[in-house]
Design a protein around this motif. Structure first.
Motif, short mmCIF file in Angstrom:
data_model
loop_
_atom_site.label_atom_id
_atom_site.label_comp_id
_atom_site.label_asym_id
_atom_site.label_seq_id
_atom_site.Cartn_x
_atom_site.Cartn_y
_atom_site.Cartn_z
N GLU A 215 5.64 11.21 -0.60
CA GLU A 215 4.43 10.42 -0.35
C GLU A 215 4.78 9.06 0.23
O GLU A 215 4.01 8.50 1.02
CB GLU A 215 3.63 10.25 -1.63
CG GLU A 215 2.36 9.44 -1.47
CD GLU A 215 1.38 10.01 -0.45
OE1 GLU A 215 0.53 9.25 0.06
OE2 GLU A 215 1.46 11.23 -0.15
N ARG A 216 5.93 8.53 -0.12
CA ARG A 216 6.35 7.25 0.47
C ARG A 216 6.44 7.37 1.98
O ARG A 216 6.00 6.47 2.72
CB ARG A 216 7.69 6.79 -0.11
CG ARG A 216 8.00 5.32 0.16
CD ARG A 216 9.43 4.97 -0.19
NE ARG A 216 9.66 3.54 -0.35
CZ ARG A 216 9.74 2.66 0.63
NH1 ARG A 216 9.56 3.05 1.90
NH2 ARG A 216 9.96 1.38 0.39
N GLU B 67 0.91 6.61 -6.99
CA GLU B 67 -0.22 7.46 -7.38
C GLU B 67 0.14 8.94 -7.26
O GLU B 67 -0.24 9.76 -8.12
CB GLU B 67 -1.43 7.13 -6.51
CG GLU B 67 -2.04 5.78 -6.82
CD GLU B 67 -3.18 5.41 -5.87
OE1 GLU B 67 -3.44 6.21 -4.94
OE2 GLU B 67 -3.79 4.34 -6.05
N ALA B 68 0.89 9.29 -6.22
CA ALA B 68 1.34 10.68 -6.06
C ALA B 68 2.29 11.07 -7.19
O ALA B 68 2.25 12.20 -7.70
CB ALA B 68 2.02 10.86 -4.70
N ALA C 102 2.83 8.00 3.36
CA ALA C 102 2.02 6.78 3.30
C ALA C 102 2.48 5.77 4.35
O ALA C 102 1.65 5.04 4.93
CB ALA C 102 2.11 6.16 1.90
N ARG D 232 2.11 1.77 -3.54
CA ARG D 232 0.97 2.11 -4.39
C ARG D 232 0.59 3.59 -4.21
O ARG D 232 0.36 4.30 -5.20
CB ARG D 232 -0.23 1.22 -4.06
CG ARG D 232 -1.43 1.46 -4.98
CD ARG D 232 -2.57 0.50 -4.66
NE ARG D 232 -2.23 -0.87 -5.03
CZ ARG D 232 -1.96 -1.85 -4.18
NH1 ARG D 232 -1.99 -1.61 -2.86
NH2 ARG D 232 -1.68 -3.06 -4.60
N ASP D 233 0.52 4.05 -2.97
CA ASP D 233 0.18 5.45 -2.72
C ASP D 233 1.25 6.38 -3.29
O ASP D 233 0.94 7.45 -3.84
CB ASP D 233 0.03 5.71 -1.22
CG ASP D 233 -1.24 5.10 -0.65
OD1 ASP D 233 -2.01 4.50 -1.42
OD2 ASP D 233 -1.44 5.21 0.58
N ARG E 222 0.78 6.64 7.49
CA ARG E 222 -0.66 6.30 7.47
C ARG E 222 -0.88 4.80 7.62
O ARG E 222 -1.85 4.37 8.25
CB ARG E 222 -1.30 6.77 6.15
CG ARG E 222 -1.45 8.26 6.01
CD ARG E 222 -2.43 8.59 4.89
NE ARG E 222 -2.04 7.98 3.62
CZ ARG E 222 -1.21 8.53 2.74
NH1 ARG E 222 -0.68 9.71 3.02
NH2 ARG E 222 -0.93 7.92 1.61
N HIS E 223 -0.01 4.01 7.02
CA HIS E 223 -0.19 2.56 6.99
C HIS E 223 0.62 1.83 8.07
O HIS E 223 0.68 0.59 8.06
CB HIS E 223 0.20 2.01 5.62
CG HIS E 223 -0.69 2.45 4.51
ND1 HIS E 223 -1.98 1.98 4.36
CD2 HIS E 223 -0.49 3.33 3.49
CE1 HIS E 223 -2.53 2.54 3.28
NE2 HIS E 223 -1.65 3.37 2.75
N PRO F 261 0.82 -1.23 0.00
CA PRO F 261 0.00 0.00 0.00
C PRO F 261 0.85 1.27 0.00
O PRO F 261 0.44 2.28 -0.59
CB PRO F 261 -0.80 -0.12 1.30
CG PRO F 261 -0.83 -1.58 1.61
CD PRO F 261 0.49 -2.11 1.13
#
Length: 331
Positions: free
Chosen positions: A133-134, A51-52, A137, A47-48, A140-141, A44
């Motif tokens: 973003e890595r 996407e960024a 993310a 993936r995030d 967040r995860h 995830p």
């Protein structure tokens, strides 16, 4: 030396002096962690980040850009490099930067534009969007029990130096809302002086050892008749008979990269195995060749004999470390 490093030195110094008055004990001096799939799920997170990266390319005018295009470009670059210059390695960052450039060039050509004016700063801008973003993310995860585990570790082993050993660009020191306060250092396979010696090469673990020694900066006077460099288990050899037997523990989910490789360098290796149904499928973001995948499976099998402790959740780690330290006393 940073303020955090100063605090660690002062704390360890005070603890070392008090230990001189105690009977022989085993003490956790260094605790290192893998990151991906150990503290957060890498799927995830990547993936995030992808996407960024794609959003940034589209924002810059490359409307047909896709994350799959970057993945495909990465595979192409690896194949081309292996044919043109066998044995040549690129950092993961350089590989991704080249792949981003290749995808942007594809977008330009497909829209009838030329690639002559594509500036490096544009490519780096997109890469930075991916990297930022890595880290976001990963926060967040973060596995739900990670922060509670670190709180327990700081309470139970307040003088242990905690570091990250990772092949990629993840860095807990950049995760300001979650992990940064628990870590003293990060060693990456991307670092100058480490690359290309990524896990499972011993070079990255030796770099972590050197970083610990540098941060600790503990002299013989601190331990009186016990030199820290003579009681740590460097090079897989238990050294020293001082008042305090110091121990290094490494934690990770990967048998080859984390368990086998760290144990070969002297760590007590803790294998995080969630006991979930094993999935041998290749991750969507992986560009590993079939040969590399099969070699990794063989290395995993060999590394099973190097497991000092096995845990299924992060909250089990403090007890596992205590058991390792108790076992050390019996040796």
């Amino acid at each position: 030396m940073t303020q955090k490093e100063d605090t660690y030195v002062e704390s360890t110094t005070d603890n070392a002096r008090s230990n001189q008055k105690k009977d022989t004990t085993a003490s956790l001096a260094l605790l290192t962690f893998d990151l991906d799939d150990t503290l957060f799920p890498v799927g995830p997170v990547v993936r995030d980040a992808n996407e960024a990266m794609t959003r940034r390319m589209k924002c810059l005018g490359y409307e047909s850009a896709t994350s799959q295009g970057v993945i495909d470009a990465t595979r192409t670059i690896r194949v081309e490099l292996s044919k043109a210059s066998p044995g040549t390695a690129l950092t993961y960052s350089e590989l991704r930067i080249r792949a981003i450039r290749k995808e942007i060039e594809r977008c330009l050509l497909s829209s009838g534009r030329t690639t002559d004016q594509l500036d490096d700063s544009v490519v780096i801008d997109v890469f930075d969007a991916w990297l930022n973003e890595r880290h976001a993310a990963a926060e967040r995860h973060l596995f739900s029990d990670a922060l509670n585990m670190f709180e327990c570790l700081r309470k139970d082993f307040p003088d242990a130096c905690i570091g990250a050993v990772t092949n990629g660009r993840g860095d807990p020191l950049e995760m300001k809302s979650t992990l940064s306060s628990f870590f003293d250092f990060t060693v990456s396979g991307e670092d100058e002086g480490v690359f290309p010696n990524r896990k499972p090469h011993p070079g990255i673990y030796k770099a972590a050892i050197e970083r610990f020694e540098s941060i600790g900066s503990i002299r013989q006077s601190v331990f009186s008749n016990t030199d820290i460099l003579e009681v740590m288990r460097w090079d897989g050899v238990e050294k020293g008979n001082g008042a305090t037997n110091l121990c290094w523990v490494h934690v990770g989910d990967d048998l080859a990269n984390d368990v086998g490789a760290s144990a070969a360098c002297g760590a007590q290796a803790v294998w995080l195995d969630p006991d979930e149904d094993e999935d041998d499928s290749t991750p969507f973001w992986s560009t590993a060749t079939n040969e590399e995948i099969e070699r990794r499976k063989r290395m995993n099998d060999l590394a099973r004999d190097s497991v000092s402790a096995k845990i299924s959740t992060l909250l089990e780690l403090p007890d596992a470390i205590r058991q390792i330290l108790d076992t050390d006393l019996e040796k």
